[in-house]
Write a protein that holds these residues in place. Sequence first.
Motif, PDB file in Angstrom:
ATOM      1  N   ASN A  48       0.807  -1.217   0.000  1.00 53.89           N
ATOM      2  CA  ASN A  48       0.000   0.000   0.000  1.00 53.89           C
ATOM      3  C   ASN A  48       0.844   1.272   0.000  1.00 53.89           C
ATOM      4  O   ASN A  48       0.343   2.334  -0.372  1.00 53.89           O
ATOM      5  CB  ASN A  48      -0.946   0.013   1.199  1.00 53.89           C
ATOM      6  CG  ASN A  48      -2.167  -0.837   0.939  1.00 53.89           C
ATOM      7  OD1 ASN A  48      -2.568  -1.011  -0.212  1.00 53.89           O
ATOM      8  ND2 ASN A  48      -2.745  -1.388   1.991  1.00 53.89           N
ATOM      9  N   ALA A  51       1.144   1.599  -3.814  1.00 54.26           N
ATOM     10  CA  ALA A  51      -0.004   1.372  -4.708  1.00 54.26           C
ATOM     11  C   ALA A  51      -0.503   2.659  -5.369  1.00 54.26           C
ATOM     12  O   ALA A  51      -0.829   2.638  -6.553  1.00 54.26           O
ATOM     13  CB  ALA A  51      -1.136   0.683  -3.953  1.00 54.26           C
ATOM     14  N   TRP A 105      -5.391  -8.448  -4.331  1.00 55.94           N
ATOM     15  CA  TRP A 105      -6.533  -8.102  -3.471  1.00 55.94           C
ATOM     16  C   TRP A 105      -7.796  -8.791  -3.935  1.00 55.94           C
ATOM     17  O   TRP A 105      -8.727  -9.017  -3.166  1.00 55.94           O
ATOM     18  CB  TRP A 105      -6.773  -6.590  -3.489  1.00 55.94           C
ATOM     19  CG  TRP A 105      -5.615  -5.814  -2.990  1.00 55.94           C
ATOM     20  CD1 TRP A 105      -4.726  -5.105  -3.733  1.00 55.94           C
ATOM     21  CD2 TRP A 105      -5.213  -5.663  -1.633  1.00 55.94           C
ATOM     22  NE1 TRP A 105      -3.797  -4.526  -2.926  1.00 55.94           N
ATOM     23  CE2 TRP A 105      -4.067  -4.855  -1.636  1.00 55.94           C
ATOM     24  CE3 TRP A 105      -5.702  -6.140  -0.422  1.00 55.94           C
ATOM     25  CZ2 TRP A 105      -3.395  -4.503  -0.465  1.00 55.94           C
ATOM     26  CZ3 TRP A 105      -5.043  -5.796   0.739  1.00 55.94           C
ATOM     27  CH2 TRP A 105      -3.897  -4.992   0.716  1.00 55.94           C
ATOM     28  N   VAL A 327       2.232   4.703   6.381  1.00 55.59           N
ATOM     29  CA  VAL A 327       1.127   3.951   5.795  1.00 55.59           C
ATOM     30  C   VAL A 327       0.294   3.358   6.912  1.00 55.59           C
ATOM     31  O   VAL A 327       0.820   2.753   7.851  1.00 55.59           O
ATOM     32  CB  VAL A 327       1.672   2.811   4.920  1.00 55.59           C
ATOM     33  CG1 VAL A 327       0.519   2.070   4.265  1.00 55.59           C
ATOM     34  CG2 VAL A 327       2.598   3.362   3.889  1.00 55.59           C
ATOM     35  N   GLY A 328      -1.021   3.542   6.840  1.00 53.18           N
ATOM     36  CA  GLY A 328      -1.902   2.990   7.853  1.00 53.18           C
ATOM     37  C   GLY A 328      -2.056   1.492   7.692  1.00 53.18           C
ATOM     38  O   GLY A 328      -1.522   0.886   6.765  1.00 53.18           O
ATOM     39  N   GLU A 330      -4.966   0.141   7.294  1.00 50.32           N
ATOM     40  CA  GLU A 330      -6.132  -0.153   6.484  1.00 50.32           C
ATOM     41  C   GLU A 330      -5.719  -0.435   5.051  1.00 50.32           C
ATOM     42  O   GLU A 330      -4.943   0.304   4.466  1.00 50.32           O
ATOM     43  CB  GLU A 330      -7.087   1.057   6.488  1.00 50.32           C
ATOM     44  CG  GLU A 330      -7.738   1.300   7.819  1.00 50.32           C
ATOM     45  CD  GLU A 330      -8.546   0.109   8.287  1.00 50.32           C
ATOM     46  OE1 GLU A 330      -9.067  -0.617   7.417  1.00 50.32           O
ATOM     47  OE2 GLU A 330      -8.630  -0.098   9.502  1.00 50.32           O
ATOM     48  N   GLY A 331      -6.292  -1.480   4.507  1.00 50.06           N
ATOM     49  CA  GLY A 331      -5.997  -1.800   3.118  1.00 50.06           C
ATOM     50  C   GLY A 331      -6.971  -1.101   2.189  1.00 50.06           C
ATOM     51  O   GLY A 331      -7.908  -0.453   2.616  1.00 50.06           O
ATOM     52  N   TYR A 332      -6.707  -1.249   0.927  1.00 49.83           N
ATOM     53  CA  TYR A 332      -7.637  -0.805  -0.102  1.00 49.83           C
ATOM     54  C   TYR A 332      -8.402  -2.040  -0.514  1.00 49.83           C
ATOM     55  O   TYR A 332      -7.958  -3.130  -0.265  1.00 49.83           O
ATOM     56  CB  TYR A 332      -6.815  -0.195  -1.230  1.00 49.83           C
ATOM     57  CG  TYR A 332      -7.361  -0.286  -2.636  1.00 49.83           C
ATOM     58  CD1 TYR A 332      -8.411   0.508  -3.045  1.00 49.83           C
ATOM     59  CD2 TYR A 332      -6.774  -1.152  -3.548  1.00 49.83           C
ATOM     60  CE1 TYR A 332      -8.867   0.447  -4.351  1.00 49.83           C
ATOM     61  CE2 TYR A 332      -7.230  -1.212  -4.841  1.00 49.83           C
ATOM     62  CZ  TYR A 332      -8.273  -0.410  -5.251  1.00 49.83           C
ATOM     63  OH  TYR A 332      -8.705  -0.470  -6.539  1.00 49.83           O
ATOM     64  N   HIS A 333      -9.532  -1.927  -1.044  1.00 46.28           N
ATOM     65  CA  HIS A 333     -10.398  -3.018  -1.515  1.00 46.28           C
ATOM     66  C   HIS A 333     -11.126  -3.688  -0.369  1.00 46.28           C
ATOM     67  O   HIS A 333     -10.514  -4.161   0.559  1.00 46.28           O
ATOM     68  CB  HIS A 333      -9.616  -4.104  -2.281  1.00 46.28           C
ATOM     69  CG  HIS A 333      -8.948  -3.579  -3.493  1.00 46.28           C
ATOM     70  ND1 HIS A 333      -9.568  -3.483  -4.711  1.00 46.28           N
ATOM     71  CD2 HIS A 333      -7.730  -3.041  -3.670  1.00 46.28           C
ATOM     72  CE1 HIS A 333      -8.740  -2.968  -5.576  1.00 46.28           C
ATOM     73  NE2 HIS A 333      -7.621  -2.671  -4.980  1.00 46.28           N
TER      74      HIS A 333
ATOM     75  N   PHE B 119      -7.577   5.761  -4.440  1.00 47.36           N
ATOM     76  CA  PHE B 119      -7.319   5.630  -3.008  1.00 47.36           C
ATOM     77  C   PHE B 119      -7.575   6.891  -2.211  1.00 47.36           C
ATOM     78  O   PHE B 119      -7.466   6.876  -1.004  1.00 47.36           O
ATOM     79  CB  PHE B 119      -5.853   5.228  -2.759  1.00 47.36           C
ATOM     80  CG  PHE B 119      -5.407   4.018  -3.507  1.00 47.36           C
ATOM     81  CD1 PHE B 119      -5.666   2.754  -3.007  1.00 47.36           C
ATOM     82  CD2 PHE B 119      -4.719   4.133  -4.692  1.00 47.36           C
ATOM     83  CE1 PHE B 119      -5.259   1.639  -3.678  1.00 47.36           C
ATOM     84  CE2 PHE B 119      -4.304   3.010  -5.380  1.00 47.36           C
ATOM     85  CZ  PHE B 119      -4.570   1.758  -4.872  1.00 47.36           C
ATOM     86  N   SER B 471      -5.092   7.405   7.981  1.00 49.77           N
ATOM     87  CA  SER B 471      -4.988   6.097   7.355  1.00 49.77           C
ATOM     88  C   SER B 471      -5.927   6.006   6.162  1.00 49.77           C
ATOM     89  O   SER B 471      -6.961   6.659   6.114  1.00 49.77           O
ATOM     90  CB  SER B 471      -5.349   5.011   8.363  1.00 49.77           C
ATOM     91  OG  SER B 471      -6.690   5.160   8.754  1.00 49.77           O
ATOM     92  N   ARG B 472      -5.548   5.180   5.241  1.00 53.14           N
ATOM     93  CA  ARG B 472      -6.348   5.026   4.053  1.00 53.14           C
ATOM     94  C   ARG B 472      -7.523   4.126   4.355  1.00 53.14           C
ATOM     95  O   ARG B 472      -7.398   3.117   5.027  1.00 53.14           O
ATOM     96  CB  ARG B 472      -5.483   4.380   2.963  1.00 53.14           C
ATOM     97  CG  ARG B 472      -6.021   4.615   1.596  1.00 53.14           C
ATOM     98  CD  ARG B 472      -5.007   4.167   0.584  1.00 53.14           C
ATOM     99  NE  ARG B 472      -3.737   4.816   0.844  1.00 53.14           N
ATOM    100  CZ  ARG B 472      -2.621   4.141   0.920  1.00 53.14           C
ATOM    101  NH1 ARG B 472      -2.599   2.861   0.798  1.00 53.14           N
ATOM    102  NH2 ARG B 472      -1.495   4.781   1.133  1.00 53.14           N
ATOM    103  N   ASP B 474     -11.133   2.013   3.262  1.00 57.82           N
ATOM    104  CA  ASP B 474     -11.729   1.238   2.189  1.00 57.82           C
ATOM    105  C   ASP B 474     -12.571   2.133   1.295  1.00 57.82           C
ATOM    106  O   ASP B 474     -13.378   2.909   1.761  1.00 57.82           O
ATOM    107  CB  ASP B 474     -12.589   0.143   2.798  1.00 57.82           C
ATOM    108  CG  ASP B 474     -13.472  -0.497   1.750  1.00 57.82           C
ATOM    109  OD1 ASP B 474     -12.907  -0.994   0.776  1.00 57.82           O
ATOM    110  OD2 ASP B 474     -14.692  -0.454   1.919  1.00 57.82           O
ATOM    111  N   SER B 476     -13.758   0.662  -1.731  1.00 60.10           N
ATOM    112  CA  SER B 476     -14.414  -0.221  -2.679  1.00 60.10           C
ATOM    113  C   SER B 476     -15.855  -0.493  -2.299  1.00 60.10           C
ATOM    114  O   SER B 476     -16.642  -0.925  -3.130  1.00 60.10           O
ATOM    115  CB  SER B 476     -13.668  -1.545  -2.737  1.00 60.10           C
ATOM    116  OG  SER B 476     -13.820  -2.198  -1.505  1.00 60.10           O
TER     117      SER B 476
END
Lengths: 333, 486
Positions: A48, A51, A105, A327-328, A330-333, B119, B471-472, B474, B476
Amino acid sequence: MNIDLTIVWAFIIAFAVFAYVVMDGFDLGIGILFPTFEVGPERDRAMNSIAPVWDGNETWLVLGGGGLFAAFPLAYAVILPATYPLIIAMLLGLVFRGVAFEYRWRDPGHRRLWDTAFTGGSLVAAMAQGMTLGAMLQGIEVVDRAYAGSWWDWLTPYTLLTGIGTVAGYALLGATWLVWKLDGESQNHSRRLAKRAALATLVLMGAVSLYNVFLNAEYAARWLTAPEIWFAAPVPILTGIVAIALLRALSVARHSKPFWLSLMLFFFGMAGLGFTIWPNVIPPDVTIWEAAAPERSQIFMLVGVAITLPLILAYTAWAYWVFRGKVGHEGYH
Amino acid sequence: MFDQLDALLLARIQFAFTVSFHFIFPAFSIGLASFLAVLEGLWLKTGKQLYLDLFKYWLKIFAIAFAMGVVSGIVMSYQFGTNWSVFSDVTGPVLGPLMAYEVLTAFFLEAGFLGVMLFGMERVGRKLHFAATLMVAVGTTISAFWILSVNSWMQTPVGFEMGANGQFLPGPSWWTIVFNPSFPYRLVHTVLAAFLTTAFVVGGVGAWHLLKDRGNLHARKMFSMAMWMAALVVPVQIVAGDMHGLNTLEHQPQKVMAMEGHYQSHPDGAPLILFGIPDSEAREVRYAIEIPKASSLILKHDPDAPLAGLDTIPLDEQPPVGIVFWSFRIMVGLGFAMLGVGLWSLLARWRGKLYDWPWLHRAALVMAPSGFVAVIAGWITTEVGRQPYVVYNLLRTADAASPLDAPAVGASLLAFVVVYFFVFGAGVWYILHLMHKSPHPGEFGVKRGDKGPIRTAGITPGPTQDPTDGSRRDLSGDKREPEERP
């Protein structure tokens, strides 16, 4: 005032290649180091951290290649066939690396597979890029505006050395980037990796530099005789100073400093290589003037570069700024 | 046969293969990027959660398609040098700058703002995020502008001077080169094709979910928007295609001869061959079903106008007829099928049955991939129709290739085939998997329907959002997915 546009273009291409090497360099470096990160949150955070920016970083490769095609078409038409298998390998490596960002992901059942594709693709692309650089430095045979060698000319001990050196250098960039973007135990892990990669990079840079002197009498003359030596000497001296500062920065808790020092290391490395081959674009014989596009093409493109490059740098910087900080989890998706 | 598998043929197969694979993704993402911008714009304007749901749904699909487009596009940008080095050397001074402009004005724009688009929603706020989405959409379209300028110049080269070493050098005006004679037609035709490709994919996905549940509001919205595009844009596209054809007749007559299957000249009105099997040995179209004088009517607007055939062109300057003849018919046939679906949807709308006519939905579902097939068929028509030249009438394809041995080109071709089928097959599978699931209402308890609470702050305040730590979060709307799958 009489500005030689060909020289201007040589510097623009060099800038694009440098921008690519350091920016996608840390992306590829993270790919190379990926297996050393724990499966789970640690890997996700490493991924991430790049990304949102890897795609923009990779675009500098297209500018480097496309710019070479536009400004030095003969160089483009000779270097690519001469290093054909390397270019194909690099492209296929980048295919695997690029899709891994999305696929891992999307498909947790095969995440290991795409993690392997990420690492394998990064490693192959880095090695191929380093070996292509080596193949250029060791010289390419040109007859009648076309590559005249055979198809394995690029494979020598020297190109293997430049390839491994590039892999180590990218690993250093990736590790120092993660020192900056991660915290806690992951950051410590990245710092340990960065130290090893820094030592490897310095040793290999030294080895390549020494090899260069034996590779070609012209290179040797350039580095070892007066008056050139007075222009050349600052490069290794400054490289040494940066190297010491980098090793010191890595032994204490630092965030962004090791990364910036690694960038400087790359800068001096590339400056040294540029000094070695100047003014050839295809050593040993083809100069930038012989390979250059006509003035009308140079001027037309220069207008575009003058307008767009500052904008590109501005919004690229903005995109990095948007994703600043650690970077936190938390993920993306 | 195998003695023909020389390096040149392998290089041509490699280019055809990699460009066909690549072209699928930008054809889709040009339209999809604009669709996303429209959805986000509608969401900002109306505040309806439904639009945001659809935006998030298609954003995930866009991310995969875009990644595949990027990695296959990099291959294209280097292939000019690897397999076509003579072409690169001699056309570089003219075409190189156009491609450099594509990188500078399009690729960086798309790639630079893509990260924020994917993002960055809660990091930059709604308006800036919308701006990023717009930049990505604009970038994809600018990219089409430049690459079609390049391709059109190869079809209708103007504005150059011949230099020493056989190089094409730019003449005094770059605008002559950029806006070469076939460029406006090709640009309009291709960009409309990209929009239609996306419309039929979106319509097909909407139809698929309507067939499962007619009350699905997300599916209804997608289907309705897509069918408006089909009904309004397909007729425009048919007109644009016709104008493009007339332009081709003017500048590349032998391509039109091959498209029409006119081996022989017709001094008093040429027939329109609907179907048949071109036989290049006998120089005739076998089993032809034809409408007398219709070809002259379409191309010259006069049924008795004479039309020259391939017999007026030396044999070694003729394009292969079979491929061009068939790919052209596939493209046109699909275009009329699209028109049929568009008109059908208008009828259904008029009768108030747009969401309640399963046969329409089935037809839309069947037509979902039609844009891709039509785009590739059109591409084959125009590229193969240019043969045996790479720069029309000036540089033969056979003289443009790199000095490579067949095994090198063959091995790399094999590697591309294996890797592309594996990697892009997986990507298409993931996209289909995403499409298989219905877009669901916002994940924060918004009731099904588009009357949910309008969010006042941020996007959709959720449990994971924490603006203080930056923080990033979600984006989606589909965070549960990993657990749902085995």
